[in-house]
Design an enzyme around this catalytic site. Structure first.
Site, PDB file in Angstrom:
ATOM      1  N   GLU A  85       0.715  -1.160  -0.047  1.00  0.00           N
ATOM      2  CA  GLU A  85      -0.032   0.073   0.022  1.00  0.00           C
ATOM      3  C   GLU A  85       0.776   1.208  -0.105  1.00  0.00           C
ATOM      4  O   GLU A  85       0.759   2.341   0.753  1.00  0.00           O
ATOM      5  CB  GLU A  85      -1.006  -0.046   1.008  1.00  0.00           C
TER       6      GLU A  85
HETATM    7  C1  LIG Z   1       1.758  -9.683   1.294  1.00  0.00           C
HETATM    8  C2  LIG Z   1       1.617  -8.868   0.110  1.00  0.00           C
HETATM    9  C3  LIG Z   1       0.289  -8.269  -0.066  1.00  0.00           C
HETATM   10  C4  LIG Z   1       0.000  -7.451  -1.280  1.00  0.00           C
HETATM   11  N1  LIG Z   1      -1.241  -6.976  -1.827  1.00  0.00           N
HETATM   12  C5  LIG Z   1      -1.392  -6.391  -2.813  1.00  0.00           C
HETATM   13  C6  LIG Z   1      -2.667  -6.084  -3.042  1.00  0.00           C
HETATM   14  O1  LIG Z   1      -3.765  -6.670  -2.705  1.00  0.00           O
HETATM   15  N2  LIG Z   1      -2.863  -5.559  -4.444  1.00  0.00           N
HETATM   16  C7  LIG Z   1      -1.774  -5.092  -5.283  1.00  0.00           C
HETATM   17  O2  LIG Z   1      -2.117  -4.656  -6.136  1.00  0.00           O
HETATM   18  N3  LIG Z   1      -0.575  -5.481  -4.881  1.00  0.00           N
HETATM   19  C8  LIG Z   1      -0.215  -5.913  -3.615  1.00  0.00           C
HETATM   20  N4  LIG Z   1       1.042  -6.082  -3.114  1.00  0.00           N
HETATM   21  C9  LIG Z   1       2.094  -5.818  -3.735  1.00  0.00           C
HETATM   22  C10 LIG Z   1       2.659  -4.515  -3.180  1.00  0.00           C
HETATM   23  O3  LIG Z   1       1.870  -3.480  -3.340  1.00  0.00           O
HETATM   24  C11 LIG Z   1       4.330  -4.268  -3.786  1.00  0.00           C
HETATM   25  O4  LIG Z   1       4.752  -5.319  -3.447  1.00  0.00           O
HETATM   26  C12 LIG Z   1       4.467  -2.861  -3.547  1.00  0.00           C
HETATM   27  O5  LIG Z   1       3.621  -1.871  -4.395  1.00  0.00           O
HETATM   28  C13 LIG Z   1       6.054  -2.546  -4.008  1.00  0.00           C
HETATM   29  O6  LIG Z   1       6.373  -3.199  -5.293  1.00  0.00           O
HETATM   30  P1  LIG Z   1       7.438  -4.508  -5.592  1.00  0.00           P
HETATM   31  O7  LIG Z   1       7.456  -5.285  -4.306  1.00  0.00           O
HETATM   32  O8  LIG Z   1       7.441  -4.699  -6.987  1.00  0.00           O
HETATM   33  O9  LIG Z   1       8.856  -3.350  -5.237  1.00  0.00           O
HETATM   34  P2  LIG Z   1       9.431  -2.398  -6.338  1.00  0.00           P
HETATM   35  O10 LIG Z   1       8.481  -1.545  -6.755  1.00  0.00           O
HETATM   36  O11 LIG Z   1      10.214  -3.187  -7.425  1.00  0.00           O
HETATM   37  O12 LIG Z   1      10.454  -1.848  -5.349  1.00  0.00           O
HETATM   38  C14 LIG Z   1      11.671  -2.492  -4.666  1.00  0.00           C
HETATM   39  C15 LIG Z   1      12.170  -1.459  -3.626  1.00  0.00           C
HETATM   40  O13 LIG Z   1      12.628  -0.048  -4.350  1.00  0.00           O
HETATM   41  C16 LIG Z   1      11.914   0.868  -3.595  1.00  0.00           C
HETATM   42  N5  LIG Z   1      11.587   1.825  -4.904  1.00  0.00           N
HETATM   43  C17 LIG Z   1      10.962   1.664  -5.929  1.00  0.00           C
HETATM   44  N6  LIG Z   1      10.973   2.579  -6.905  1.00  0.00           N
HETATM   45  C18 LIG Z   1      11.363   3.718  -5.953  1.00  0.00           C
HETATM   46  C19 LIG Z   1      11.985   4.983  -6.205  1.00  0.00           C
HETATM   47  N7  LIG Z   1      11.438   5.819  -7.149  1.00  0.00           N
HETATM   48  N8  LIG Z   1      12.411   5.815  -5.227  1.00  0.00           N
HETATM   49  C20 LIG Z   1      13.038   5.262  -4.161  1.00  0.00           C
HETATM   50  N9  LIG Z   1      12.793   3.930  -3.795  1.00  0.00           N
HETATM   51  C21 LIG Z   1      12.007   3.312  -4.799  1.00  0.00           C
HETATM   52  C22 LIG Z   1      10.840   0.487  -2.974  1.00  0.00           C
HETATM   53  O14 LIG Z   1      10.316   1.282  -2.052  1.00  0.00           O
HETATM   54  C23 LIG Z   1      11.222  -0.900  -2.594  1.00  0.00           C
HETATM   55  O15 LIG Z   1      12.083  -0.906  -1.394  1.00  0.00           O
HETATM   56  C24 LIG Z   1       1.106  -7.018  -2.090  1.00  0.00           C
HETATM   57  C25 LIG Z   1       2.368  -7.485  -1.828  1.00  0.00           C
HETATM   58  C26 LIG Z   1       2.843  -8.160  -0.597  1.00  0.00           C
HETATM   59  C27 LIG Z   1       4.009  -8.644  -0.382  1.00  0.00           C
END
Ligand SMILES: Cc1cc2nc3c(=O)[nH]c(=O)nc-3n(C[C@H](O)[C@H](O)[C@H](O)COP(=O)(O)OP(=O)(O)OC[C@H]3O[C@@H](n4cnc5c(N)ncnc54)[C@H](O)[C@@H]3O)c2cc1C
Length: 625
Positions: free
Chosen positions: A436
């Site tokens: 979120e």
């Molecule tokens: C248990 C669980 C439940 C979830 N539930 C849902 C759901 O119901 N619906 C849904 O749509 N998604 C859901 N998600 C997905 C969740 O919202 C994403 O994991 C989240 O948006 C981050 O995306 P990512 O994991 O691909 O990380 P990435 O976007 O790949 O980021 C990896 C890291 O880089 C950092 N980062 C990325 N971009 C930047 C930037 N511009 N500047 C600085 N730092 C940055 C991030 O903060 C993170 O630390 C869920 C995930 C989990 C693990």
């Protein structure tokens, strides 16, 4: 586009451009937090601390009591964790209680409870079972009910909302394998059919909580691009998708570090027909919908982690009072007592912030005496502050319990001891700073909204397409605005900055006032120095955001303690908690201000660059690769 730094890659600009075009531009109501970043303390937006009406509270009390009795009798959180399943009869029992339709108005069959009562229910669940809290909150905070309540047509509400009262489960699907925080590379496509009666949905979504068992899902998908102001724009749209539709399939269930029973995996859409009536808000409005939905949706996590922290505090307090080591109970050793007091003071501030913003969210939608506020910043700040702080609190609780903090609950009960499953709570809570809106993305979001005051003035001035004469007029008008605003930031704070009853709190309110002026000055100076490049200086922006965050938390804590202090009885010692929280927050704020000017960002960046270029691979020696 004009606000972006020239050195930015095309890809990065495109991502920012999409986020910018989906941003809610208007500020229809005042925002306490936005004003803090502008150097003003609008105390009357947070004080007197809002309270539930007796009627609203009674309605919430009745439901929460039933929920508590039901959970204690029917739900074993350790078993849920171990089996990775919430029993079907528990889900049915929750549905019978109306727990899948807490905020849905009675006219659509729901319980019609307020945002505060909904948050109280999630808070209770958060103190007991993370997986069940996630089931109900993913369904109601970001799943189908909330966007429909906010943006659905009457037909959509009549069609879908009654299903939740009967126990239908929903989910929210934005994330894809290539789409995490940045939605630009979304591959899920919704193409209109030739006769225009429906969309054909194709694609794959990842980690959609409840997605594997949902009846209805809000799916974000790309609809055909549109040319806006001469430029082709990506369109992301939101649809309600019935999972019974042919072509929908669950292809994988993921397992996580915690929240073991959440039903979350890979879901796939192959030529799924989605009726055009299921489009919410309009084509291209999907991201805006997601952002606005999250304004209130984000309040659920603070409520849930607040419940968990209160439970962890209770476990730690009882243990620190009982466990004897080195001649006394461990709570008497200063290293432990300072952890306990930090936990209590921070939990108090978290509670204050969550309650305050929940009331603001309620006031936004209902006709109540409280002032209406724009809560986009406040909700994001509550999410960021509470999820980060809760991780520290749970870490302290584990440390205080020592080896028993590391041992699992079932293992402790297996040898006849009190379970107090902090280990599970720790696993369950880790994800809260990732989903979120990760903490990093929340910092960026808050920084963007906090800088809007300046960006609105500068946008056209910096835009190369704006004619010179118009620019000149804009420069003059911005100059006037700044000439009136900037000197005020240097005027000493003579007033008390709020009518708080306690002398100890008054000192902190004065500090908030003074520090917000300094914050506004520092932001302005850095904007003048770095201009467009400031966007890329995340560490600097993060420090500003963290100062604003602490100031908002201090204001919430002081206002809450003040309101409790004015009442008789046991609540009077709340001033101690607010006082301690504020003293600790002031310390952190001073450090952030110092770090704005004296930091090792350059060295750190240089090391990271070399690290990413594999130059320190030698450091990873003597390990099993
Ligand atoms: C248990 C669980 C439940 C979830 N539930 C849902 C759901 O119901 N619906 C849904 O749509 N998604 C859901 N998600 C997905 C969740 O919202 C994403 O994991 C989240 O948006 C981050 O995306 P990512 O994991 O691909 O990380 P990435 O976007 O790949 O980021 C990896 C890291 O880089 C950092 N980062 C990325 N971009 C930047 C930037 N511009 N500047 C600085 N730092 C940055 C991030 O903060 C993170 O630390 C869920 C995930 C989990 C693990």
């Amino acid at each position: 586009m004009s606000l972006f730094d020239k050195r930015m890659s095309k890809e990065k600009k495109a991502s920012l451009d999409l986020a910018e075009s989906s941003r809610q531009e208007e500020w229809e109501c005042p925002s306490f937090a936005a004003r803090i970043f502008q150097g003003a303390l609008e105390w009357d937006l947070v004080s007197p601390f809002p309270e539930q009406t007796a009627e609203d509270k009674a309605a919430g009390d009745e439901f929460i009591k039933k929920l508590e009795v039901f959970l204690k009798k029917n739900l074993d959180p350790d078993k849920v964790d171990e089996t990775r399943e919430i029993p079907a009869e528990v889900i049915k029992g929750l549905a019978d209680l109306g727990a899948f339709a807490i905020k849905i108005p009675e006219e659509y069959g729901g319980l019609g409870l307020s945002q505060m009562n909904y948050n109280r229910a999630i808070h209770l669940l958060g103190s007991y079972c993370g997986s069940t809290a996630a089931l109900l909150s993913a369904h109601q905070s970001i799943g189908v009910p909330q966007p429909l309540l906010d943006f659905g047509t009457e037909e959509q509400k009549k069609k879908f909302l009654p299903r939740f009262a009967e126990g239908a489960i929903s989910a929210f699907a934005l994330t894809e394998p290539e789409v995490g925080s940045d939605p630009r590379k979304m591959k899920t496509m919704a193409i209109p059919s030739e006769d225009g009666s429906h969309y054909i949905l194709n694609g794959e979504k990842l980690w959609c909580t409840n997605g594997n068992v949902a009846d209805l899902i809000v799916v974000m998908a790309q609809t055909p691009p549109k040319v806006i102001k001469g430029k082709e724009r990506t369109q992301i749209s939101a649809f309600v998708v019935d999972t019974k539709s042919p072509g929908f399939e669950v292809t994988y269930r993921c397992k996580f570090m915690g929240l073991n029973a959440i039903q979350n995996g890979l879901i796939k859409f192959t030529d799924v027909k989605v009726p055009k009536e299921n489009l919410i808000l309009g084509e291209g409005e999907g991201l805006k919908l997601a952002f606005v939905t999250l304004n209130t949706g984000r309040l659920t996590l603070p409520a849930a982690v607040g419940g968990m922290c209160k439970w962890a505090l209770r476990v730690a307090r009882k243990w620190a009072n009982k466990r004897q080591q080195w001649g006394c109970v461990i709570g008497e050793h200063e290293s432990i007592s300072s952890k306990l007091s930090y936990m209590a003071a921070t939990t108090f501030a978290m509670d204050a912030m969550t309650q305050l913003v929940s009331h603001m969210a309620h006031a936004q939608k209902c006709d109540v005496r409280q002032k209406k506020c724009d809560i986009r910043l406040e909700a994001a700040m509550a999410k960021l502050f509470c999820t980060d702080a809760s991780w520290e609190i749970i870490d302290h609780a584990v440390q205080i319990r020592g080896g028993r903090g590391y041992e699992t609950g079932p293992s402790l009960t297996g040898r006849g001891k009190d379970g107090a499953p902090l280990e599970r709570a720790m696993r369950d809570s880790r994800v809260n700073t990732i989903l979120e809106g990760s903490s990093e993305i929340m910092h960026l979001f808050i920084a963007r909204e906090a800088l809007d005051f300046h960006l609105q003035k500068m946008k056209s001035i910096l835009d190369p397409k704006v004619p010179v004469m118009k620019k000149l007029r804009l420069v003059i008008s911005a100059g006037f605005a700044y000439a009136l605003w900037y000197p005020k930031l240097w005027v000493p704070c003579l007033g008390l900055g709020g009518h708080v009853s306690s002398k100890r709190l008054r000192r902190h309110v004065k500090f908030i006032k003074k520090a917000s002026k300094r914050l506004a000055r520092e932001i302005f100076h850095k904007m003048m120095i770095y201009q467009k490049k400031l966007v890329s200086r995340q560490n600097t922006l993060n420090r500003f955001v963290d100062v604003g965050l602490e100031l908002f938390a201090m204001a919430a804590a002081c206002s809450y303690a003040d309101s409790l202090n004015k009442k008789d009885g046991k609540d009077k010692n709340s001033v101690d908690l607010a006082d301690l929280f504020c003293q600790q927050a002031e310390d952190r704020i001073k450090k952030h201000f110092k770090d704005v000017h004296h930091n090792y960002d350059k060295t750190s960046k240089a090391v990271a660059k070399k690290l990413l270029a594999d130059e320190y691979e030698w450091l990873e020696n003597d390990i099993i690769k």
